[in-house]
Enzyme design. Sequence first.
Site, PDB file in Angstrom:
ATOM      1  N   GLU A   2      37.686 162.786  62.806  1.00  0.00           N
ATOM      2  CA  GLU A   2      37.142 161.720  61.952  1.00  0.00           C
ATOM      3  C   GLU A   2      38.220 160.733  61.490  1.00  0.00           C
ATOM      4  O   GLU A   2      38.473 160.579  60.289  1.00  0.00           O
ATOM      5  CB  GLU A   2      36.400 162.317  60.756  1.00  0.00           C
ATOM      6  CG  GLU A   2      35.149 163.058  61.163  1.00  0.00           C
ATOM      7  CD  GLU A   2      34.264 163.438  59.974  1.00  0.00           C
ATOM      8  OE1 GLU A   2      34.763 163.471  58.829  1.00  0.00           O
ATOM      9  OE2 GLU A   2      33.079 163.687  60.198  1.00  0.00           O
ATOM     10  N   GLU A  13      29.108 167.524  65.029  1.00  0.00           N
ATOM     11  CA  GLU A  13      28.955 168.286  63.788  1.00  0.00           C
ATOM     12  C   GLU A  13      27.658 167.910  63.106  1.00  0.00           C
ATOM     13  O   GLU A  13      27.258 166.744  63.112  1.00  0.00           O
ATOM     14  CB  GLU A  13      30.060 167.931  62.777  1.00  0.00           C
ATOM     15  CG  GLU A  13      31.441 168.373  63.094  1.00  0.00           C
ATOM     16  CD  GLU A  13      32.419 167.950  61.973  1.00  0.00           C
ATOM     17  OE1 GLU A  13      31.986 167.769  60.814  1.00  0.00           O
ATOM     18  OE2 GLU A  13      33.598 167.782  62.283  1.00  0.00           O
TER      19      GLU A  13
HETATM   20  C1  GLA Z   1      33.475 166.311  58.364  1.00  0.00           C
HETATM   21  C2  GLA Z   1      34.695 166.957  58.962  1.00  0.00           C
HETATM   22  C3  GLA Z   1      34.703 168.443  58.887  1.00  0.00           C
HETATM   23  C4  GLA Z   1      34.132 168.916  57.576  1.00  0.00           C
HETATM   24  C5  GLA Z   1      32.765 168.332  57.367  1.00  0.00           C
HETATM   25  C6  GLA Z   1      32.107 168.797  56.096  1.00  0.00           C
HETATM   26  O1  GLA Z   1      32.499 165.992  59.237  1.00  0.00           O
HETATM   27  O2  GLA Z   1      34.927 166.553  60.277  1.00  0.00           O
HETATM   28  O3  GLA Z   1      36.023 168.876  59.053  1.00  0.00           O
HETATM   29  O4  GLA Z   1      34.973 168.533  56.550  1.00  0.00           O
HETATM   30  O5  GLA Z   1      32.888 166.948  57.292  1.00  0.00           O
HETATM   31  O6  GLA Z   1      30.846 168.222  55.946  1.00  0.00           O
END
Ligand code: GLA
Length: 673
Positions: A150, A310
């Site tokens: 991210e 995710e």
């Molecule tokens: C993001 C991050 C993860 C985690 C999630 C929690 O998407 O990439 O590492 O912190 O948020 O929601």
Amino acid sequence: MVPYRISKVLFGGDYNPEQWPREVWHEDMRLFKLAHVDTVTLNVFSWARIQPSEDTYDFADLDEIMNLVRENGLNVCLATSTAAHSAWMAHRHPDVLRVGQDGMKRSFGARHNSCPNSPTYRHYAPLLAKKLAERYGDMGNIVAWHVSNEYGGLCYCENCAAAFRVWLRKRYGTIDAVNRAWNTSFWGHTFYDWEEIVPADFRSEEWSMGGRVRTNFQGISLDYRRFMSDSLLECFCLERDAIRAVTPDIPVTTNMMGLYYELDYGKWAKEMDFIAWDSYPSYGEPANFNILRHDVMRGVGGGKAFWLMEQTPSVSNWHQYCALKRPGVMRRLSYEAMARGADTVMFFQMRRSIGACEKYHGALIDHAGRSDTRVFREMAALGEELDKLGDVTLGGTTDARVALIFDWDNWWATSLSAGPSADIDAVSELARWHAALLDMNVPVDVVGVDAPLDKYAAVVAPMLYMVKGDYDETLRGYVRRGGTLIATSFSGYVQENDLVMPGGYPGSLRDIFGVWVEEIDALPPDRVNGFVYNGVRYPARLLCDVVHTEGAKALAHFETDFYAGMPALTCNDLGEGHAYYVATCPDEALCAALLGDVLKAAGVAPIMDTPRGVIASVRENERGRIVYIINQTDGEQSVTLPFAGRDLLTGTAYAAGDAAALAGNGVMLIHID
Ligand code: GLA
Ligand code: ZN
């Protein structure tokens, strides 16, 4: 571009065994099998563990984990761990620490915390990526490289300031060209030397008002955003290239965040082997927003399938209200992602941590450590279902006849604009058109300003304030050749440096729409104008244009105020096509009515009719066409199928005209005969 090769919808996600003792790893392997997990994303935040100092690397734990998951038949999405630098690095090489917008130098902490122009970061991050590729590249079970995590945020340090000057030299060539681009004769800002230029932060041109960044100099702020997005992208590319040199056959990606303001994902996508993104719908946001983000992600990737990298199995820890996903909702959201282009259903996270801020974030295995929890059972059931589905959905694309235009530069420019309203939000303007199309079950592509348009029967460019380069030519040609274009208020004001195109708005688009806009009126939230289109009254909110037609015909007129009787909606015939101008920020009902008329005239039919709250999407691959019918409501709904087909999830065959019941949050994947 290296394509990914998978033979089913990947199911699994972020797994952090480094936070646990070994006996737990073995229990995890047992539980993963029960849940039908086939893929784990490893090594997302292990840099400090792997590289304890400048020149020592310790891969012992990761070796063991990699071997263990391979022995257990799992695929690996292998992360490079560079999203959080180590404490020793920050201590010994402070250049790796960012300076915030407020000018404050950060100390060690948090993550996504490295200055993208830090020589230290740019040395050690690709080096680690290379070492990982060399060490694990031929293990055989790596399905993708996951660079960093991210990417995001901004830095205003001295290294970034220096790199910004280099970036400007490359873009403009001379300091005079910079002065012209930024209109620096305003407020006596003329620059004579590159060194005089500083980042646009809260110490110089910007400030924060109502949670939004405001600026004195749009051109400088805009370029700093472009530069920051490019700087982070360079970091991605450095790691990607280091990996590619070792494992040219394994695709490289990073996880995006949908409509993330700071990064021009349209540009990023071109450097990635495939798109992956993290989907975390917020409590209380409009119902179509998450689908809009899927469509944006599919769009930046040129319409190809993407990975859902995710989502949370149940709850997030970082929302204001961390509500649980109700029974059935995680499954429904997973199929929603697939319906809009996903080839994987992956999660954060496999096992809940016991310490720090994500210990109450949802996981397949929660603190109870059991396989009989609601969440585990729901995940396992979905895992089993996806196993059975096999490869039938993979790679499916959507042949949309409608496009929505969305461009990051335009988003930044509208958001940074001083006037006409601080409430302007390009995403909300986009979202209402998207919601209308979703409600009609008409497939839509959300594309940037570099996408070819001729395949679309209709193109909507909501609030296209900035017209870059010769994009007016693209739009003009599209309409002339028979396309239908729709634009809205606050369009065609500026060129790519945020300099107004004089001669009347909408600037270079004037002849396309056959109108010119003399003034723009910003309405506070408690004021509303209105107009009647085809016998129905619609509200006009936020912005109202004082419009003169010059060739277009008026289809509706404002009702009140000094511009009562002046056009609120116009249509211009140009060549073989039509260009509609909506002289306000329309509500969803107007979007639906206008699109309904335009699509009917163009012969674009919806996929099918559904009750409100049930959406239909379509994806097609070489094995056929699948219609995803998804009930976003909690109550049972009934649909009538206009086609014959078989539900891939239940095996039930339907004839055209059959009715089918959908439970609350229920899903059907109809493979069309
Ligand atoms: C993001 C991050 C993860 C985690 C999630 C929690 O998407 O990439 O590492 O912190 O948020 O929601
Ligand atoms: Zn910096």
